[in-house]
Design a protein around this motif. Structure first.
Motif, PDB file in Angstrom:
ATOM      1  N   ALA A 181     -36.234   8.049  -2.659  1.00  0.00           N
ATOM      2  CA  ALA A 181     -37.440   8.749  -2.204  1.00  0.00           C
ATOM      3  C   ALA A 181     -37.946   8.058  -0.948  1.00  0.00           C
ATOM      4  O   ALA A 181     -37.610   6.900  -0.684  1.00  0.00           O
ATOM      5  CB  ALA A 181     -38.513   8.723  -3.304  1.00  0.00           C
ATOM      6  N   ARG A 204     -46.402   4.273  -3.135  1.00  0.00           N
ATOM      7  CA  ARG A 204     -47.539   4.865  -3.855  1.00  0.00           C
ATOM      8  C   ARG A 204     -47.293   4.850  -5.362  1.00  0.00           C
ATOM      9  O   ARG A 204     -48.191   4.531  -6.141  1.00  0.00           O
ATOM     10  CB  ARG A 204     -47.785   6.307  -3.386  1.00  0.00           C
ATOM     11  CG  ARG A 204     -49.104   6.846  -3.915  1.00  0.00           C
ATOM     12  CD  ARG A 204     -49.269   8.342  -3.752  1.00  0.00           C
ATOM     13  NE  ARG A 204     -50.626   8.728  -4.156  1.00  0.00           N
ATOM     14  CZ  ARG A 204     -51.052   8.783  -5.402  1.00  0.00           C
ATOM     15  NH1 ARG A 204     -50.229   8.463  -6.414  1.00  0.00           N
ATOM     16  NH2 ARG A 204     -52.304   9.146  -5.688  1.00  0.00           N
ATOM     17  N   ASP A 205     -46.078   5.203  -5.765  1.00  0.00           N
ATOM     18  CA  ASP A 205     -45.755   5.197  -7.192  1.00  0.00           C
ATOM     19  C   ASP A 205     -45.897   3.790  -7.782  1.00  0.00           C
ATOM     20  O   ASP A 205     -46.444   3.617  -8.875  1.00  0.00           O
ATOM     21  CB  ASP A 205     -44.321   5.698  -7.411  1.00  0.00           C
ATOM     22  CG  ASP A 205     -44.170   7.193  -7.174  1.00  0.00           C
ATOM     23  OD1 ASP A 205     -45.201   7.893  -7.144  1.00  0.00           O
ATOM     24  OD2 ASP A 205     -43.023   7.648  -7.011  1.00  0.00           O
ATOM     25  N   GLN A 250     -43.664   7.294  -0.687  1.00  0.00           N
ATOM     26  CA  GLN A 250     -43.762   7.740  -2.080  1.00  0.00           C
ATOM     27  C   GLN A 250     -43.440   6.599  -3.045  1.00  0.00           C
ATOM     28  O   GLN A 250     -44.099   6.433  -4.069  1.00  0.00           O
ATOM     29  CB  GLN A 250     -42.799   8.904  -2.325  1.00  0.00           C
ATOM     30  CG  GLN A 250     -42.896   9.506  -3.735  1.00  0.00           C
ATOM     31  CD  GLN A 250     -44.277  10.098  -4.010  1.00  0.00           C
ATOM     32  OE1 GLN A 250     -44.757  10.899  -3.216  1.00  0.00           O
ATOM     33  NE2 GLN A 250     -44.898   9.700  -5.106  1.00  0.00           N
TER      34      GLN A 250
END
Length: 204
Positions: free
Chosen positions: A89, A96-97, A93
């Motif tokens: 990804a 953030r995850d 992302q």
């Protein structure tokens, strides 16, 4: 560590797992209620319904129990961070995850983390060194995501990556002072807000 949450200190005997779990759960509850230094080994084994011999078989000492209270959370968070960092990804992302997940897992294990940070000074030099090394590995993997984004121009390079890590984990470590289960925000909502703040600070 001398023992683990699932009783693996017994060499894999599955029948022993409930005993180790019960000891750890009981110790966690007592440490949270009355403090690590005010909780005796005798109180732990009495409340868990086991002998001192059982405790020393799985954990070796009260200090080992304190070490494991936080160690199990840190192992979970490291495993999940590695999963997010290795995902296919975009780096934004993945970061953030990872940033949201450490908030959720901290809140879900808030008693454990509060106990540890309140009582960490009771660890001996060897265990203190081990915990600091484990935490450093986690922070370095998290920082590597920020540095990857900075190298590729996704994140601003104006802010040192180390400072960004301290900024986010300062918020995470502060959760135990204000978060309440009956409060207005769910764990995921808190996680989303803090992760969004982190990414906002990193945008070019």
């Amino acid at each position: 560590m001398a023992g683990t949450k699932d009783g693996s200190g017994n060499g894999g005997n599955g029948s022993a797992k409930p005993v180790a779990r019960r000891l750890l759960a009981t110790a966690t509850r007592l440490f949270a209620e009355q403090g690590y230094d005010r909780t005796s080994v005798q109180e732990i084994v009495d409340a868990a319904g086991v002998t001192k011999g059982a405790l020393y078989h799985y954990f070796g000492s009260k200090e080992d129990l304190l070490h494991e209270v936080y160690g199990r959370v840190l192992r979970l968070q490291q495993e999940r961070l590695d999963h997010f960092a290795d995902a296919d990804a975009p780096v934004e992302q993945r970061l953030r995850d990872a940033a949201a997940d450490v908030v959720v897992t901290t809140i879900e294990n808030l008693d454990d983390t509060k106990i540890f940070f309140r009582s960490m000074h009771h660890l001996g030099p060897e265990k203190d060194k081990q915990v600091r090394a484990e935490r450093r590995r986690y922070h370095e993997r998290f920082r590597a995501l920020i540095e990857e984004g900075q190298r590729t121009g996704v994140f601003t390079s104006d802010i040192p990556a180390d400072l960004v890590v301290d900024y986010h984990f300062g918020s995470v470590h502060h959760l135990g002072t204000w978060y309440r289960e009956d409060g207005p925000l769910s764990p995921q909502q808190v996680a989303d807000h803090l992760a969004d703040l982190l990414l906002r600070a990193l945008r070019p």
